[in-house]
Structure formats: C-alpha cells, structure tokens
Design a protein around this motif. Structure first.
Motif, PDB file in Angstrom:
ATOM      1  N   LEU A   1       0.846  -1.192   0.000  1.00  0.00           N
ATOM      2  CA  LEU A   1       0.000   0.000   0.000  1.00  0.00           C
ATOM      3  C   LEU A   1       0.881   1.242   0.000  1.00  0.00           C
ATOM      4  N   HIS A   2       0.673   2.126  -0.948  1.00  0.00           N
ATOM      5  CA  HIS A   2       1.437   3.377  -0.974  1.00  0.00           C
ATOM      6  C   HIS A   2       0.558   4.505  -1.483  1.00  0.00           C
ATOM      7  N   THR A   3       0.453   5.534  -0.674  1.00  0.00           N
ATOM      8  CA  THR A   3      -0.346   6.690  -1.051  1.00  0.00           C
ATOM      9  C   THR A   3       0.113   7.906  -0.274  1.00  0.00           C
ATOM     10  N   GLU A   4       0.079   9.062  -0.922  1.00  0.00           N
ATOM     11  CA  GLU A   4       0.398  10.323  -0.251  1.00  0.00           C
ATOM     12  C   GLU A   4      -0.854  11.062   0.192  1.00  0.00           C
ATOM     13  N   HIS A   5      -2.014  10.446   0.063  1.00  0.00           N
ATOM     14  CA  HIS A   5      -3.272  11.116   0.354  1.00  0.00           C
ATOM     15  C   HIS A   5      -3.538  11.292   1.848  1.00  0.00           C
ATOM     16  N   PHE A   6      -4.136  12.423   2.184  1.00  0.00           N
ATOM     17  CA  PHE A   6      -4.807  12.621   3.464  1.00  0.00           C
ATOM     18  C   PHE A   6      -6.302  12.570   3.158  1.00  0.00           C
ATOM     19  N   LEU A   7      -7.063  11.897   3.994  1.00  0.00           N
ATOM     20  CA  LEU A   7      -8.513  11.787   3.802  1.00  0.00           C
ATOM     21  C   LEU A   7      -9.229  12.487   4.953  1.00  0.00           C
ATOM     22  N   LEU A   8     -10.167  13.362   4.604  1.00  0.00           N
ATOM     23  CA  LEU A   8     -10.988  14.054   5.592  1.00  0.00           C
ATOM     24  C   LEU A   8     -12.327  13.331   5.712  1.00  0.00           C
ATOM     25  N   VAL A   9     -12.688  12.959   6.939  1.00  0.00           N
ATOM     26  CA  VAL A   9     -13.902  12.195   7.194  1.00  0.00           C
ATOM     27  C   VAL A   9     -14.752  12.946   8.212  1.00  0.00           C
ATOM     28  N   ASP A  10     -16.044  13.034   7.958  1.00  0.00           N
ATOM     29  CA  ASP A  10     -16.907  13.844   8.816  1.00  0.00           C
ATOM     30  C   ASP A  10     -17.390  13.094  10.061  1.00  0.00           C
ATOM     31  N   GLN A  11     -18.276  13.738  10.803  1.00  0.00           N
ATOM     32  CA  GLN A  11     -18.752  13.213  12.076  1.00  0.00           C
ATOM     33  C   GLN A  11     -19.557  11.928  11.939  1.00  0.00           C
ATOM     34  N   HIS A  12     -19.987  11.627  10.722  1.00  0.00           N
ATOM     35  CA  HIS A  12     -20.764  10.415  10.468  1.00  0.00           C
ATOM     36  C   HIS A  12     -19.964   9.391   9.663  1.00  0.00           C
ATOM     37  N   LYS A  13     -18.642   9.559   9.672  1.00  0.00           N
ATOM     38  CA  LYS A  13     -17.692   8.630   9.040  1.00  0.00           C
ATOM     39  C   LYS A  13     -17.852   8.554   7.518  1.00  0.00           C
ATOM     40  N   ARG A  14     -18.239   9.690   6.913  1.00  0.00           N
ATOM     41  CA  ARG A  14     -18.315   9.780   5.459  1.00  0.00           C
ATOM     42  C   ARG A  14     -17.160  10.628   4.941  1.00  0.00           C
ATOM     43  N   ILE A  15     -16.571  10.217   3.834  1.00  0.00           N
ATOM     44  CA  ILE A  15     -15.406  10.914   3.280  1.00  0.00           C
ATOM     45  C   ILE A  15     -15.841  12.233   2.656  1.00  0.00           C
ATOM     46  N   ARG A  16     -15.144  13.323   3.022  1.00  0.00           N
ATOM     47  CA  ARG A  16     -15.507  14.649   2.546  1.00  0.00           C
ATOM     48  C   ARG A  16     -14.376  15.372   1.823  1.00  0.00           C
ATOM     49  N   GLY A  17     -13.158  14.816   1.851  1.00  0.00           N
ATOM     50  CA  GLY A  17     -12.062  15.490   1.172  1.00  0.00           C
ATOM     51  C   GLY A  17     -10.862  14.582   0.977  1.00  0.00           C
ATOM     52  N   ILE A  18     -10.094  14.853  -0.069  1.00  0.00           N
ATOM     53  CA  ILE A  18      -8.857  14.138  -0.358  1.00  0.00           C
ATOM     54  C   ILE A  18      -7.804  15.186  -0.706  1.00  0.00           C
ATOM     55  N   TYR A  19      -6.597  15.024  -0.148  1.00  0.00           N
ATOM     56  CA  TYR A  19      -5.554  16.045  -0.255  1.00  0.00           C
ATOM     57  C   TYR A  19      -4.203  15.375  -0.470  1.00  0.00           C
ATOM     58  N   ASN A  20      -3.323  16.066  -1.149  1.00  0.00           N
ATOM     59  CA  ASN A  20      -1.960  15.575  -1.329  1.00  0.00           C
ATOM     60  C   ASN A  20      -1.150  15.960  -0.100  1.00  0.00           C
ATOM     61  N   GLY A  21      -0.790  14.972   0.702  1.00  0.00           N
ATOM     62  CA  GLY A  21      -0.097  15.224   1.953  1.00  0.00           C
ATOM     63  C   GLY A  21       1.327  15.688   1.813  1.00  0.00           C
ATOM     64  N   THR A  22       1.867  15.676   0.597  1.00  0.00           N
ATOM     65  CA  THR A  22       3.236  16.155   0.390  1.00  0.00           C
ATOM     66  C   THR A  22       3.283  17.649   0.091  1.00  0.00           C
ATOM     67  N   LEU A  23       2.107  18.266  -0.077  1.00  0.00           N
ATOM     68  CA  LEU A  23       2.055  19.675  -0.461  1.00  0.00           C
ATOM     69  C   LEU A  23       1.526  20.529   0.683  1.00  0.00           C
ATOM     70  N   GLU A  24       2.340  21.464   1.153  1.00  0.00           N
ATOM     71  CA  GLU A  24       1.932  22.305   2.278  1.00  0.00           C
ATOM     72  C   GLU A  24       0.714  23.155   1.941  1.00  0.00           C
ATOM     73  N   LEU A  25       0.619  23.602   0.697  1.00  0.00           N
ATOM     74  CA  LEU A  25      -0.509  24.427   0.294  1.00  0.00           C
ATOM     75  C   LEU A  25      -1.836  23.694   0.491  1.00  0.00           C
ATOM     76  N   GLU A  26      -1.836  22.398   0.279  1.00  0.00           N
ATOM     77  CA  GLU A  26      -3.065  21.627   0.446  1.00  0.00           C
ATOM     78  C   GLU A  26      -3.515  21.557   1.908  1.00  0.00           C
ATOM     79  N   MET A  27      -2.561  21.748   2.825  1.00  0.00           N
ATOM     80  CA  MET A  27      -2.919  21.737   4.239  1.00  0.00           C
ATOM     81  C   MET A  27      -3.762  22.957   4.593  1.00  0.00           C
ATOM     82  N   GLU A  28      -3.537  24.060   3.900  1.00  0.00           N
ATOM     83  CA  GLU A  28      -4.364  25.243   4.119  1.00  0.00           C
ATOM     84  C   GLU A  28      -5.815  24.945   3.757  1.00  0.00           C
TER      85      GLU A  28
END
Length: 228
Positions: A187-214
């Motif tokens: 398994l290899h991925t640079e993704h960060f996954l944002l999951v809401d209060q009901h355990k549903r996926i709401r966002g995907i981000y490139n974890g290697t890019l600081e701009l995406e953290m904003e």
C-alpha cells in the motif's frame, strides 16, 4: 473544495490520470461557487464528488462510511471506530522507515495538529503500512522524534490484512487503482482523507504539499461550523 494540482508520486512512483483530475477540479470549483462552503461527499473509489442540498438525502445517497476497526496506537492504547464516533478525523498512511515522503507528510500533518491543538472534536489517525515492523515501541519513538504532542493523534499498528483492507475498501486510499488489490500488494499513497462526524469521506488532499494543508484546515473548519 480546491484540490488542484495533479497528484504526485507517493512512496513509490504511481501513475495518475492528470487530465481526469483536472476535469474533476474544474467541476468542483464550479460546484463550490454554486453551493458556497458545502463540501462534497465521496462515495466511490474514483472520488466522483457528490453535492447534496438536503441533509435528509445523505443516508440514502451516500451509503459508504468508514468501516469498523481496532488497532493499537503509539501509547499501547486500543483505538477503534468508537473513538471517531461523532468526530471529524483525518487519516493518512505511512511507515516509520520511509526516508523522504513520510517525514514530509508527518510535518504537514503537524500543521493540522497546530491549527487544532488537542481539539476534542478532531482525531488524527496515521496508519502504518508496515505494521509487522512498526511496533508500538517503534511508533512511540517516531512520535517523540517528530514532536507529536496531541493526545488525539494516533499512530496505529495492527494486522496488515486489516489495515490494508480498511485503507483500500473504506478510505479508498489508492483511489480506483487500489480498490481491488489485496494485502499482498504494498500500500502506498500520499493522500490525506478528511472524514466527517458520520464517518463519510468529505475530502482528499496531497499530503506532500503544504498548500493543500491550508485547504484541509479550511475544510475542517467548515465541518465544525456545520455539523451534518
């Protein structure tokens, strides 16, 4: 949500479809303009965004949620789906012996930790993809080396097959490219996954890019302001 440089290589080179992502980016930008700050839902491993106007429609249109799990964190504590019930969480996948990409991802996840210090409504879950190496003691050492302080940031280890299944089937960690893989394939991925209060996926981000953290920080704030 604004995500919108083509995905780069993760821990090893992976081929992604830049033109498809660009098309999704344009679509998302247009939808965001129409729907204000409402975040999309992601219900399938191809990450086709679904915008829903009425909360009463969510359960019927978005059946996919993060599955049950139980792993040990860097403190030897058992962490399960019960610990994310009613909370927002961010998930990523790493391993302690990774030389370049993982330390960068950890550094960027620390920006989230800093933005929401010990926020009881936010949990950070970093799943080891080499759990046969990353023992509780090793994860503890990694957390100390990287200055991880939040009591709500859990570095997780457990059975490889269970982590890989959760990553691919629940989090769609490698998108459609990994959905049908089994635990024999690394398994290899640079993704960060944002999951809401009901355990549903709401966002995907490139974890290697600081701009995406904003953008990730902004999206977490959106979910906190508008619990769904």
């Amino acid at each position: 949500m604004v995500y919108w440089a083509p995905k780069t290589a993760g821990m090893w080179p992976t081929v992604f479809f830049g033109s498809k992502l660009l098309a999704i980016a344009v679509f998302l930008l247009g939808c965001q303009h129409e729907t204000g700050q409402r975040l999309p839902y992601y219900n399938t491993p191809d990450f086709t965004p679904v915008f829903i106007e009425s909360e009463t429609e969510v359960a019927g249109k978005i059946p996919h949620t993060i599955g049950d799990f139980s792993f040990k964190d860097q403190h030897g504590k058992t962490v399960s789906q019960k610990d994310i019930e009613g909370k927002i969480h961010v998930a990523d996948f790493f391993f302690t012996s990774c030389g370049i990409i993982c330390p960068r991802m950890t550094k960027h996840l620390k920006l989230i930790e800093k933005a929401f210090p010990n926020d009881p409504h936010l949990v950070l879950l970093s799943y080891s993809v080499t759990p046969w190496i990353d023992s509780v003691a090793r994860l503890k050492k990694y957390s100390l080396t990287n200055g991880i302080q939040s009591k709500n940031w859990h570095l997780l280890t457990g059975r490889k097959s269970e982590i890989y299944q959760l990553a691919r089937q629940s989090y769609f960690a490698e998108e459609e490219l990994g959905f049908n893989k089994d635990s024999t394939e690394f398994l290899h991925t640079e993704h960060f996954l944002l999951v809401d209060q009901h355990k549903r996926i709401r966002g995907i981000y490139n974890g290697t890019l600081e701009l995406e953290m904003e953008q990730l920080i902004a999206d977490i704030k959106t979910l906190r302001q508008k619990p769904e």
